[in-house]
Design an enzyme around this catalytic site. Structure first.
Site, short mmCIF file in Angstrom:
data_model
loop_
_atom_site.label_atom_id
_atom_site.label_comp_id
_atom_site.label_asym_id
_atom_site.label_seq_id
_atom_site.Cartn_x
_atom_site.Cartn_y
_atom_site.Cartn_z
N ASP A 1 -9.70 -1.21 -4.77
CA ASP A 1 -9.29 -2.77 -4.41
C ASP A 1 -9.88 -3.01 -2.81
O ASP A 1 -9.28 -4.03 -2.17
CB ASP A 1 -7.82 -3.12 -4.49
N HIS B 1 -7.27 -5.70 -1.26
CA HIS B 1 -5.82 -4.84 -0.86
C HIS B 1 -5.49 -5.65 0.39
O HIS B 1 -3.96 -5.73 0.16
CB HIS B 1 -6.60 -3.57 -0.23
N SER C 1 0.85 -1.10 0.04
CA SER C 1 0.09 0.09 -0.02
C SER C 1 0.89 1.14 0.08
O SER C 1 1.80 1.20 -0.72
CB SER C 1 -1.05 0.07 1.11
#
Length: 298
Positions: free
Chosen positions: A224, A279, A100
């Site tokens: 996501d 994610h 991320s």
């Protein structure tokens, strides 16, 4: 004979152990998260590849620390990595596996750190081209939390926001591109949309392999579950009409501003977009790890 056989077994066992251990792996978490995010990956990696050194960096964890401006984070994490990798075990290089916001930071670290010894960089759902979605500001305090998606740019591109808030540094509003270029002090620089530091490209080209992974959510609302648009994880984005913009159409790629095109044409870049991988599956799902992450390490 038994002694010889026992010795052979001992040597063979040592050889297998030596072969299956990877180079050291450094890991970096995303926004609102911490080093424990990689606990499952570290455990599973050690089960499959014993004796592999892995360190999930305990830096800028949780809130508000993970909200800190990205340039500030990069400078401090670079110093941290330099200290860690001075140990002899890192002499033959190391890998970065980052998630991320951490994946964006790690990519920029590969540009920022002179003479780094990163061999493989793996980006897990990292917003390499920025973010434009409500999931990335609703958790922040006012004034961000009270804004609509269309209003965020006005606060994000203020000088004080750029100096203090990571989300502001990542904010890439497709409806306000000139303001993004003029006022975002971080992403246009590291993405080669402004005159960039000459050593950024030189440092980036030191990488032997780059892997960009993100779930494909074509036809789904939102991203996501962490970054939006999801295409940012593989250097794509959306335009002001919501149409997909592919890597090959990006100006920074066409101009090879910081070396990404050179790396792609040299065969050192892989990009994978498996359907509907959310994610956090990249760090929570051992099958995903085995299929998409571990094969790129050595």
């Amino acid at each position: 004979y038994m002694g010889a056989l026992g010795g052979t077994r001992m040597v063979f066992g040592w050889f297998v152990s030596f072969v299956v251990a990877f180079r050291p792996v450094l890991m970096l978490h995303g926004i609102e998260s911490g080093a424990s995010d990689f606990a499952l990956m570290q455990k599973h990696l050690n089960e499959i590849h014993p004796n592999t050194t892995s360190i999930s960096l305990p830096v800028f964890e949780g809130e508000p620390d993970s909200w800190a401006a990205l340039q500030y984070q990069i400078e401090h994490i670079a110093a941290n990595i330099t200290t860690i990798t001075s140990a002899p075990i890192f002499a033959d290089g190391y890998h970065l596996v980052c998630h991320s916001q951490g994946a964006l930071i790690c990519r920029c670290l590969c540009q920022y750190m002179d003479n780094h010894n990163v061999r493989t960089f793996v980006s897990l759902a990292g917003p390499q081209v920025g973010v434009y979605g409500i999931d990335f500001f609703t958790f922040l305090p006012a004034p961000f939390a009270n804004l609509t998606l269309e209003e965020v740019y006005w606060i994000a591109y203020q000088p004080i926001s750029q100096r203090l808030v990571s989300v502001a540094n990542m904010w890439n509003d497709p409806h306000h591109q000139q303001m993004f270029l003029d006022r975002n002090t971080f992403l246009p620089l590291f993405n080669g949309l402004k005159e960039t530091e000459s050593h950024f490209k030189q440092n980036f080209l030191r990488l032997q392999k780059l892997v960009f992974l993100v779930g494909n959510f074509t036809g789904q609302d939102g991203g996501d579950g962490g970054i939006d648009p999801w295409q940012s994880g593989v250097w794509g984005y959306i335009d002001d009409k919501g149409n997909e913009v592919l890597l090959e159409s990006q100006r920074f790629y066409q101009n090879d501003s910081f070396g990404l095109r050179t790396l792609v044409e040299d065969g050192r870049v892989e990009m994978h977009t498996p359907p509907l991988v959310s994610h956090n599956q990249w760090i929570d799902d051992t099958q995903i790890m085995e299929q998409y992450i571990f094969p790129h390490l050595d």
